[in-house]
Write a protein that holds these residues in place. Sequence first.
Motif, PDB file in Angstrom:
ATOM      1  N   LYS A 191       2.938  -2.052  -8.808  1.00  0.00           N
ATOM      2  CA  LYS A 191       2.651  -3.446  -8.478  1.00  0.00           C
ATOM      3  C   LYS A 191       1.832  -3.596  -7.200  1.00  0.00           C
ATOM      4  O   LYS A 191       1.160  -4.600  -7.000  1.00  0.00           O
ATOM      5  CB  LYS A 191       3.961  -4.228  -8.329  1.00  0.00           C
ATOM      6  N   GLU A 192       1.912  -2.594  -6.335  1.00  0.00           N
ATOM      7  CA  GLU A 192       1.250  -2.714  -5.035  1.00  0.00           C
ATOM      8  C   GLU A 192      -0.073  -1.963  -4.976  1.00  0.00           C
ATOM      9  O   GLU A 192      -0.659  -1.841  -3.914  1.00  0.00           O
ATOM     10  CB  GLU A 192       2.185  -2.180  -3.941  1.00  0.00           C
ATOM     11  N   THR A 193      -0.529  -1.441  -6.108  1.00  0.00           N
ATOM     12  CA  THR A 193      -1.798  -0.717  -6.116  1.00  0.00           C
ATOM     13  C   THR A 193      -2.664  -1.175  -7.276  1.00  0.00           C
ATOM     14  O   THR A 193      -2.170  -1.756  -8.258  1.00  0.00           O
ATOM     15  CB  THR A 193      -1.573   0.808  -6.238  1.00  0.00           C
ATOM     16  N   GLY A 249      -9.044  -7.088 -14.554  1.00  0.00           N
ATOM     17  CA  GLY A 249      -8.699  -5.944 -15.382  1.00  0.00           C
ATOM     18  C   GLY A 249      -7.202  -5.738 -15.485  1.00  0.00           C
ATOM     19  O   GLY A 249      -6.430  -6.673 -15.693  1.00  0.00           O
ATOM     20  N   ARG A 250      -6.774  -4.493 -15.266  1.00  0.00           N
ATOM     21  CA  ARG A 250      -5.352  -4.149 -15.362  1.00  0.00           C
ATOM     22  C   ARG A 250      -4.686  -4.069 -13.994  1.00  0.00           C
ATOM     23  O   ARG A 250      -3.571  -3.557 -13.861  1.00  0.00           O
ATOM     24  CB  ARG A 250      -5.209  -2.820 -16.111  1.00  0.00           C
ATOM     25  N   SER A 251      -5.351  -4.579 -12.979  1.00  0.00           N
ATOM     26  CA  SER A 251      -4.783  -4.588 -11.629  1.00  0.00           C
ATOM     27  C   SER A 251      -3.890  -5.801 -11.420  1.00  0.00           C
ATOM     28  O   SER A 251      -3.945  -6.767 -12.199  1.00  0.00           O
ATOM     29  CB  SER A 251      -5.906  -4.588 -10.582  1.00  0.00           C
ATOM     30  N   PRO A 252      -3.051  -5.778 -10.382  1.00  0.00           N
ATOM     31  CA  PRO A 252      -2.173  -6.929 -10.096  1.00  0.00           C
ATOM     32  C   PRO A 252      -2.955  -8.219  -9.922  1.00  0.00           C
ATOM     33  O   PRO A 252      -4.081  -8.213  -9.420  1.00  0.00           O
ATOM     34  CB  PRO A 252      -1.476  -6.510  -8.791  1.00  0.00           C
ATOM     35  N   ARG A 262     -10.088  -9.179   3.246  1.00  0.00           N
ATOM     36  CA  ARG A 262      -9.092  -8.255   3.788  1.00  0.00           C
ATOM     37  C   ARG A 262      -8.154  -7.763   2.696  1.00  0.00           C
ATOM     38  O   ARG A 262      -7.838  -6.569   2.612  1.00  0.00           O
ATOM     39  CB  ARG A 262      -8.280  -8.941   4.892  1.00  0.00           C
ATOM     40  N   GLU A 263      -7.692  -8.668   1.830  1.00  0.00           N
ATOM     41  CA  GLU A 263      -6.779  -8.275   0.761  1.00  0.00           C
ATOM     42  C   GLU A 263      -7.446  -7.291  -0.208  1.00  0.00           C
ATOM     43  O   GLU A 263      -6.841  -6.299  -0.622  1.00  0.00           O
ATOM     44  CB  GLU A 263      -6.305  -9.519   0.002  1.00  0.00           C
ATOM     45  N   HIS A 264      -8.683  -7.572  -0.576  1.00  0.00           N
ATOM     46  CA  HIS A 264      -9.402  -6.679  -1.486  1.00  0.00           C
ATOM     47  C   HIS A 264      -9.596  -5.296  -0.859  1.00  0.00           C
ATOM     48  O   HIS A 264      -9.377  -4.267  -1.516  1.00  0.00           O
ATOM     49  CB  HIS A 264     -10.760  -7.284  -1.842  1.00  0.00           C
ATOM     50  N   ARG A 270      -5.412   1.348  -0.180  1.00  0.00           N
ATOM     51  CA  ARG A 270      -4.076   1.742  -0.600  1.00  0.00           C
ATOM     52  C   ARG A 270      -4.079   2.443  -1.956  1.00  0.00           C
ATOM     53  O   ARG A 270      -3.237   3.299  -2.232  1.00  0.00           O
ATOM     54  CB  ARG A 270      -3.183   0.492  -0.667  1.00  0.00           C
ATOM     55  N   SER A 271      -5.050   2.096  -2.807  1.00  0.00           N
ATOM     56  CA  SER A 271      -5.059   2.621  -4.171  1.00  0.00           C
ATOM     57  C   SER A 271      -5.967   3.826  -4.358  1.00  0.00           C
ATOM     58  O   SER A 271      -5.752   4.635  -5.271  1.00  0.00           O
ATOM     59  CB  SER A 271      -5.503   1.520  -5.139  1.00  0.00           C
ATOM     60  N   VAL A 272      -7.003   3.958  -3.502  1.00  0.00           N
ATOM     61  CA  VAL A 272      -7.991   5.020  -3.708  1.00  0.00           C
ATOM     62  C   VAL A 272      -8.135   5.928  -2.493  1.00  0.00           C
ATOM     63  O   VAL A 272      -7.866   7.134  -2.563  1.00  0.00           O
ATOM     64  CB  VAL A 272      -9.373   4.412  -4.063  1.00  0.00           C
TER      65      VAL A 272
END
Length: 457
Positions: A191-193, A249-252, A262-264, A270-272
């Motif tokens: 959920k966080e990535t 897509g399939r992201s949160p 900033r969020e993006h 955090r994900s890559v």
Amino acid sequence: MGTTRSALILLAKAINEILSFIVFSILDVLDVLLCFIYKLVDFCVESEWKACYCSSAKEAITSSGKIFVSEQGESKIVCVCSSKLQLEDVSDTLYKRSSLVSDISKSTVKELRRLKVKKTTSMSSTTTTTTIMRSCEKVKNGTTVRSTFNIDSTIVEMLQGKIERQGSPPIPRWSDCDCKICNSWSTSSCKETLFVHAEGPKGKVREDVLFIHGFISSSAFWTETLFPNFSAVTKSSYRLIAVDLLGFGRSPKPADSLYTLREHLEMVERSVIDPFKIKSFHIVAHSLGCILALAIAVKYPGSVKSITLISPPYYSVPKGEQATQYVMRRIAPRRIWPLIAFGASLACWVRTFLLDGFMCHTHNAAWHTLHNIICGTAGKLDEYLDAIRNQVNCDINVFHGRDDELLPVECSYKMQSRIPRARVNVIDKTDHITIVLGRQKAFARELEEIWKRSSSG
């Protein structure tokens, strides 16, 4: 012949102007009606009024709430992140958009206030009118400096709701899509990535390549076009990483997110960047993704080997113009013609992955990303480009379709004027989408040459 053609062009422009005025006037009225209807439905279905960006700014809020501040054309929201307070940039185009209804309403209210003040003044010459503003004062060099902030109640209500709901699972709104694709993230362990698609050698990789898609798209824009067309040498040497951006897509797709820059960026890190332990990488980005690519390059100047931008949404803002509003007028000129190039391309390239990318998002994610990234960063792009020109020592390539009606070729040339060493490649007979689709093999070879040149240099 020349005179006749000029007359026909002028006539077509006049018809376009008249029809555009009529159509958008109707849409402005419809917007007001739908706003009222949606509020009623919100109240009936969810037992509460939902804040919307049609609300006008208020001068005061309750002392318990967080505030949205706007000063000198820049807008920020005070938000809570863990135990820290952060100022997060939001675009004023979210709540300041020119329309016939709003313009007439503002003019009418202004005139009524002027008449009221004039009447009050005539009744009593000793009466003075005072405008009360929320302000803060501080002493600097022996003089009092006052800083005045405009407070927007919409963001306040949204943020208050966000703080109250912390720790509780997100509840989809009645107007959100509840299909399995759009909501699969809420029941997953990630959920966080972001959703990440990675291909490459299992052992030691030569370098990483980060692919960032554009607006209302997904990682499939790359994985279904370029990835199958890279050579065996590239696939055995480079790790190819494509992400679904936050909200797509399939992201949160969190309902309480404002989808700011900033969020993006934090989600990409955090994900890559962090989990893959990336130290050296190339960036390939399309459309809206180009803005995120520039921001990443500025943050990691020593790690970026090359930057490839495809149809970047960069407009040189004239002096005296407010950047966010200027860019919004350029990308949304309130004209019925020409049709958005993306719509034409979608009709010509009816493929499953395109439809998935186009549909797999929420209106909340799309709306906020459009305004906060494309419009909201308009005043920052010059700083990013200057930083890349002076601090990022890497190869920079820009590709643009000559027939791109959504983002004109001048965007790329303006970017080159800011970074002279950038190579601009204008591809004939291609538009915003077909610059990649339809020439996948050729573009894959071009990228491989860029990476090879950057690595050898």
